[in-house]
Design an enzyme around this catalytic site. Structure first.
Site, short mmCIF file in Angstrom:
data_model
loop_
_atom_site.label_atom_id
_atom_site.label_comp_id
_atom_site.label_asym_id
_atom_site.label_seq_id
_atom_site.Cartn_x
_atom_site.Cartn_y
_atom_site.Cartn_z
N CYS A 15 2.11 2.09 12.79
CA CYS A 15 3.25 2.70 12.38
C CYS A 15 3.36 4.13 13.58
O CYS A 15 4.59 4.80 13.71
CB CYS A 15 2.75 3.75 11.32
SG CYS A 15 1.64 2.72 9.82
N ASN B 184 -7.76 4.18 8.59
CA ASN B 184 -7.12 3.47 8.91
C ASN B 184 -6.82 3.06 10.81
O ASN B 184 -6.93 1.96 11.50
CB ASN B 184 -5.76 3.12 8.55
CG ASN B 184 -5.11 4.17 8.97
OD1 ASN B 184 -5.29 4.72 8.66
ND2 ASN B 184 -4.19 3.47 9.25
N GLN C 217 -7.79 -0.15 3.28
CA GLN C 217 -8.64 -0.76 4.88
C GLN C 217 -9.46 -1.49 4.11
O GLN C 217 -10.55 -1.80 4.57
CB GLN C 217 -8.90 0.21 5.83
CG GLN C 217 -7.23 0.97 6.38
CD GLN C 217 -7.44 -0.88 7.54
OE1 GLN C 217 -8.24 -0.96 7.92
NE2 GLN C 217 -6.15 -0.14 7.33
N THR D 282 12.18 -7.57 -10.70
CA THR D 282 10.93 -9.05 -10.56
C THR D 282 9.76 -8.84 -9.38
O THR D 282 10.33 -8.69 -8.61
CB THR D 282 12.60 -10.26 -10.69
OG1 THR D 282 13.57 -10.26 -11.51
CG2 THR D 282 11.95 -11.42 -10.73
N GLY E 16 0.71 -1.28 0.36
CA GLY E 16 -0.10 0.04 0.38
C GLY E 16 0.77 1.31 -0.06
O GLY E 16 0.50 1.82 -0.48
N SER E 17 1.76 1.01 0.95
CA SER E 17 2.81 2.46 1.07
C SER E 17 3.36 2.89 -0.25
O SER E 17 3.14 3.92 -0.99
CB SER E 17 4.40 2.40 1.64
OG SER E 17 3.05 1.46 3.07
C1 LIG Z 1 -0.85 -0.40 5.75
C2 LIG Z 1 -1.86 0.78 5.58
C3 LIG Z 1 -0.72 1.55 4.78
C4 LIG Z 1 0.22 0.73 3.66
O1 LIG Z 1 0.56 -0.47 3.29
P1 LIG Z 1 1.54 -1.74 3.50
O2 LIG Z 1 1.08 -2.39 2.58
O3 LIG Z 1 1.41 -1.82 4.62
O4 LIG Z 1 2.66 -0.24 2.53
C5 LIG Z 1 -1.22 2.21 3.84
N1 LIG Z 1 -2.38 3.02 3.92
C6 LIG Z 1 -3.63 2.71 4.89
C7 LIG Z 1 -4.94 3.42 5.63
C8 LIG Z 1 -3.50 1.67 5.33
O5 LIG Z 1 -3.95 0.87 6.74
#
Ligand SMILES: *Cc1c(COP(=O)(O)O)cnc(C)c1O
Length: 397
Positions: free
Chosen positions: A325, A152, A180, A238, A71-72
């Site tokens: 976090c 989140n 989320q 990859t 997600g990041s």
């Molecule tokens: C967990 C989360 C992320 C980050 O995702 P990762 O796969 O851990 O990098 C970003 N945004 C929200 C809202 C999240 O809950």
């Protein structure tokens, strides 16, 4: 002692289905999807199938799906891409909200240092932004609106389709961090007017280290990682094929059982909210109705969330005091501050994020454990003593 895991917003256990789907891609079918030999081609077929599955789950085209490390990365790439596109047209204003994930907020902070102007919308006491706010904030030089699908920490669900409609009408790119929401709420990128969307496998029973950036046809992505031509030149390296295959299997499964799982979660969530809500001088964070089916988040006056969380862990309940976090830092949650909780109240927070397997009996255990622990901590708290003696005023009713 049974251990109850109620921190699914931080991460989830990989499902049996996802694990089974992944296994062959570690050894039997370990090829590199870019290789021309048949081992590579078998791997490439799995990659194509995963892309189709992810596209179907979002009502997107497979060509609009880009695999990332999570997600990041997807958030970073979406925002940086829109910012670069905007700069070419002299548009360097971005609209977002005060309670985004740090993957979004910190990317915006970096862009601000590079000369972009950022407007962070107020999310109100209920943790929800309105399409009108977005419409009012958009200017002639706005290149991007990024608003998370569901928060989140407090689980509030935003009016994404309506915000998307405003952006479409004003011809501004719209990105949503749906990390989320994916696998938990129905998502249709076409119907919801979404140009870019991020999701992450480990938030819906897929493995860690795999995510998706959906980018509508015509939205030009900027690559963050240079190298090979993977992901149509937008993400070198990859592919993490086992994780991508596992994520796709988990997403397909989550979407197939979405309504059924959400109904189960909602019932237990409401039980937890009602039970924990009986505690004096506490408050539910975020709108009661417009929230994720598995999210419970409270503030308790006169205690520290960190102590509550550690004592709950001793009682066999894994919870969180905010997002994974920010825990570990002494800063109160930026999300709770954004909904107007004062510092001293924001410090006493508890987040429980459940999945569909949590039973009524476990919920009752959690309620009792929270009640006992809050009482214990308050009995030892000098702040609580001052509140009870009237030396200090209560903030929460
Ligand atoms: C967990 C989360 C992320 C980050 O995702 P990762 O796969 O851990 O990098 C970003 N945004 C929200 C809202 C999240 O809950």
């Amino acid at each position: 002692m049974e251990y109850i895991y109620a921190d699914n917003a931080a991460t989830t256990a990989v499902s049996e289905k996802a694990l089974a789907a992944m296994m062959p891609y570690f050894r039997d079918n370990f090829g590199n999807p870019s290789s021309l030999h048949s081992a590579g081609q078998r791997a490439n077929e799995a990659l194509l199938a995963a892309r189709e599955t992810a596209a179907k789950a979002l009502n997107a085209d497979p060509k609009e799906i880009f695999f990332t490390s999570g997600g990041s990365e997807a958030d970073n790439q979406a925002i940086v891409s829109a910012a670069k596109l905007g700069a070419k047209k002299g548009k360097k204003h971005i609209v977002s909200t005060a309670f985004e994930h740090h993957a979004v907020l910190h990317t915006l902070k970096k862009l601000k240092k590079e000369g972009y102007e950022i407007t962070l919308l107020d999310v109100h006491e209920n943790g929800i932004v309105t399409p009108e706010q977005v419409a009012d904030a958009i200017r002639d030089d706005t290149c991007l609106v990024t608003v998370m699908f569901a928060n989140n920490e407090i689980g509030t669900v935003q009016p994404i389709k309506e915000i998307g409609a405003v952006c479409r009408e004003k011809k501004v790119l719209f990105h949503t961090d749906a990390v989320q929401a994916a696998g938990h709420l129905a998502i249709d990128v076409k119907d919801m007017n979404i140009d870019m969307l991020s999701l992450s496998g480990h938030k819906f029973r897929g493995p860690k280290g795999a995510g998706v950036l959906y980018a509508r046809k015509g939205v030009l992505l900027q690559s963050l990682i240079e190298g090979g031509a993977q992901e149509r030149g937008k993400r070198a390296g990859t592919e993490n094929l086992p994780a991508i295959v596992g994520m796709a299997a988990a997403l397909e499964d989550a979407v197939a059982h979405l309504e059924e799982n959400a109904a189960k979660e909602r019932r237990i969530r409401d039980m937890l909210i009602d039970g924990i809500g009986e505690i004096a001088h506490c408050a539910l964070n975020g709108d009661r109705e417009r929230r994720l089916p598995g999210n419970v988040n409270f503030c308790f006056e006169g205690i520290e969330g960190e102590s509550l969380l550690l004592l709950l862990d001793d009682k066999g309940v894994a919870a969180s005091s905010g997002s994974a976090c920010t825990s570990g830092s002494l800063e109160p949650s930026h999300v709770l501050l954004a909904i107007g909780r004062p510092h001293e109240v924001a410090h006493g927070s508890l987040r429980l994020t459940i999945d569909e397997t949590l039973t009524e009996e476990q919920a009752r255990y959690i309620i009792d454990a929270v009640k006992e622990t809050v009482s214990l901590l308050r009995s030892m708290s000098p702040v609580w003593r001052d509140l009870m003696s009237g030396k200090q005023q209560f903030i929460l009713k």
